[in-house]
Design an enzyme around this catalytic site. Structure first.
Site, PDB file in Angstrom:
ATOM      1  N   TYR A  85       0.855 -11.461 -16.367  1.00  0.00           N
ATOM      2  CA  TYR A  85       2.207 -11.388 -16.318  1.00  0.00           C
ATOM      3  C   TYR A  85       2.915  -9.742 -16.661  1.00  0.00           C
ATOM      4  CZ  TYR A  85       6.966 -12.029 -18.352  1.00  0.00           C
ATOM      5  OH  TYR A  85       7.977 -11.261 -18.288  1.00  0.00           O
ATOM      6  N   ALA A  86       3.410  -8.937 -15.543  1.00  0.00           N
ATOM      7  CA  ALA A  86       4.057  -7.585 -16.366  1.00  0.00           C
ATOM      8  C   ALA A  86       5.329  -8.234 -16.536  1.00  0.00           C
ATOM      9  CB  ALA A  86       3.424  -6.908 -15.089  1.00  0.00           C
ATOM     10  N   ASN A 127       5.802  -2.735  -4.838  1.00  0.00           N
ATOM     11  CA  ASN A 127       4.551  -3.313  -5.107  1.00  0.00           C
ATOM     12  C   ASN A 127       4.118  -2.787  -6.177  1.00  0.00           C
ATOM     13  OD1 ASN A 127       3.963  -4.248  -2.548  1.00  0.00           O
ATOM     14  ND2 ASN A 127       2.860  -2.700  -1.902  1.00  0.00           N
ATOM     15  N   THR A 131       9.080  -1.498   6.843  1.00  0.00           N
ATOM     16  CA  THR A 131       9.081   0.212   6.309  1.00  0.00           C
ATOM     17  C   THR A 131       8.068   0.799   7.459  1.00  0.00           C
ATOM     18  OG1 THR A 131      10.686   1.824   5.912  1.00  0.00           O
ATOM     19  CG2 THR A 131       9.560   0.423   4.432  1.00  0.00           C
ATOM     20  N   LYS A 185       7.608 -12.809   0.283  1.00  0.00           N
ATOM     21  CA  LYS A 185       7.704 -13.263   1.703  1.00  0.00           C
ATOM     22  C   LYS A 185       7.528 -14.476   1.312  1.00  0.00           C
ATOM     23  CE  LYS A 185       5.021  -9.969   3.398  1.00  0.00           C
ATOM     24  NZ  LYS A 185       5.446  -8.636   2.738  1.00  0.00           N
ATOM     25  N   LYS A 243       1.766 -16.957  -8.333  1.00  0.00           N
ATOM     26  CA  LYS A 243       2.444 -16.604  -7.070  1.00  0.00           C
ATOM     27  C   LYS A 243       1.873 -18.011  -6.272  1.00  0.00           C
ATOM     28  CE  LYS A 243       2.733 -12.660  -4.349  1.00  0.00           C
ATOM     29  NZ  LYS A 243       1.909 -11.983  -4.302  1.00  0.00           N
ATOM     30  N   ASP A 253      -0.509   0.878   0.852  1.00  0.00           N
ATOM     31  CA  ASP A 253       0.756  -0.071   1.398  1.00  0.00           C
ATOM     32  C   ASP A 253       1.130   0.369  -0.028  1.00  0.00           C
ATOM     33  OD1 ASP A 253       2.320  -2.716   1.014  1.00  0.00           O
ATOM     34  OD2 ASP A 253       2.663  -1.128   1.675  1.00  0.00           O
ATOM     35  N   LEU A 263      -2.890 -14.593 -11.733  1.00  0.00           N
ATOM     36  CA  LEU A 263      -1.428 -13.957 -11.429  1.00  0.00           C
ATOM     37  C   LEU A 263      -1.517 -12.711 -13.340  1.00  0.00           C
ATOM     38  CD1 LEU A 263       0.150 -13.031  -8.869  1.00  0.00           C
ATOM     39  CD2 LEU A 263      -2.194 -11.541  -9.653  1.00  0.00           C
ATOM     40  N   LYS A 280       3.781   1.312  -2.413  1.00  0.00           N
ATOM     41  CA  LYS A 280       5.617   1.608  -2.720  1.00  0.00           C
ATOM     42  C   LYS A 280       6.230   1.062  -3.911  1.00  0.00           C
ATOM     43  CE  LYS A 280       5.892  -2.584   0.932  1.00  0.00           C
ATOM     44  NZ  LYS A 280       6.529  -2.582   2.525  1.00  0.00           N
TER      45      LYS A 280
END
Ligand SMILES: Clc1cnc2c(Nc3ccc(N4CCOCC4)cc3)nc(-c3cccnc3)cn12
Length: 272
Positions: free
Chosen positions: A92-93, A141, A172, A23, A42, A136, A90, A138
């Site tokens: 890394y995935a 995330n 949402t 975002k 990020k 949150d 962060l 979802k």
């Protein structure tokens, strides 16, 4: 560790390909020059954060996520900023976004879902011991590690329990517990509700209270109007009906989730 004490800057890193858009800015693959350690960087634009009034939320996200250490929670190693941007260093995935996998396969098997729900229950139970509620949970995330292990990634909405939300909700409603929508005092049990919403979406391919309009979704959540398709096994159905309970005090606690027959029949008890 080496990331937390040092003050970092952009020229400590080689910047790689963009991993995706967020975002408030993008996420890049990056490598720390001295150690060649690969991270995700990020990048958030200060003016966009200010325009959305979320600077305080970002500070809290950094504070919370940097202190959490769990195999199913994405590590935040550190952060730095320059005139116009804030940078989060962060973990890394390598597996990317879980929701992309869900979109591609439509829905997950009961085996795979039970594995993810077990990891989430361990991670959220760890958060609650630290008095952190995520609020949150979802698919957007959630990220995946090298061995398809689940990583909770975004603590933008997490708080120290208990809390009554001050920031208005946006996006949402599908994943929000009834007491959160009502703006009531809420505790850790909102994440038990969130676990139920995710379990339903993994098994069925859409969230349980999805509706055409926000008002209808709101009404379905407030009534906990749950209808579970026939293909869902009886043991999975039983767990869903104990997670998605309107009264926060009557929701099954995480330790009982981990001992539920549906989890035990599908999961080797290795949490991550
Ligand atoms: Cl934070 C953080 C840590 N790791 C990631 C990551 N990792 C990641 C790995 C692999 C692939 N690919 C695997 C092959 O097929 C193409 C995608 C994408 C992202 N993505 C995001 C992200 C954020 C926003 C939108 N989209 C992705 C944020 N991340």
């Amino acid at each position: 560790n080496r990331f937390s004490e040092k003050t970092w800057s952009l020229n400590d890193f080689d910047i790689g390909k963009p991993l995706g858009r967020g975002k408030f800015g993008n996420v890049y693959l990056a490598r720390e020059k001295k150690t060649e350690f690969v991270v995700a960087l990020k990048v958030l634009f200060k003016n966009q954060l200010a325009a959305a009034g979320v600077e305080y939320q970002l500070r809290r996200e950094i504070e919370i996520q940097s202190h959490l250490r769990h195999p199913n929670i994405l590590r935040l190693f550190g952060y730095f900023y320059d005139k116009s941007r804030v940078y989060l260093i962060l973990e890394y995935a390598p597996g990317g976004e879980l929701y992309k996998l869900l979109q591609k396969s439509g829905r997950f098997s009961e085996e795979q879902t039970a594995q993810y729900i077990c990891s989430l229950a361990h991670a959220l139970s760890y958060c609650h011991h630290k008095h952190v509620i995520h609020r949150d949970i979802k698919p957007e995330n959630l990220l995946l590690g090298a061995k398809n292990e689940l990583k909770i990634a975004d603590f933008g909405w997490s708080v120290y329990a208990p809390d009554s939300r001050r920031q208005t909700l946006c996006g949402t409603l599908d994943y929000l517990a009834p007491e959160m929508i009502e703006g009531q005092q809420h505790g850790e049990s909102v994440d038990i509700w969130g676990l139920g919403v995710l379990m339903y979406e993994f098994l069925v391919g859409r969230p349980p209270f999805e509706a055409a309009g926000q008002h209808e979704t709101y009404n379905r959540i407030m009534k906990a109007d749950l209808s579970i398709p026939a293909h869902v096994s009886d043991t999975a159905r039983d767990l869903l009906q104990q997670l998605l309970v309107k009264d926060p005090k009557r929701r099954i606690p995480f330790h009982q989730v981990l001992a539920h027959p549906w989890i035990l029949e599908h999961v080797r008890q290795i949490p991550h």
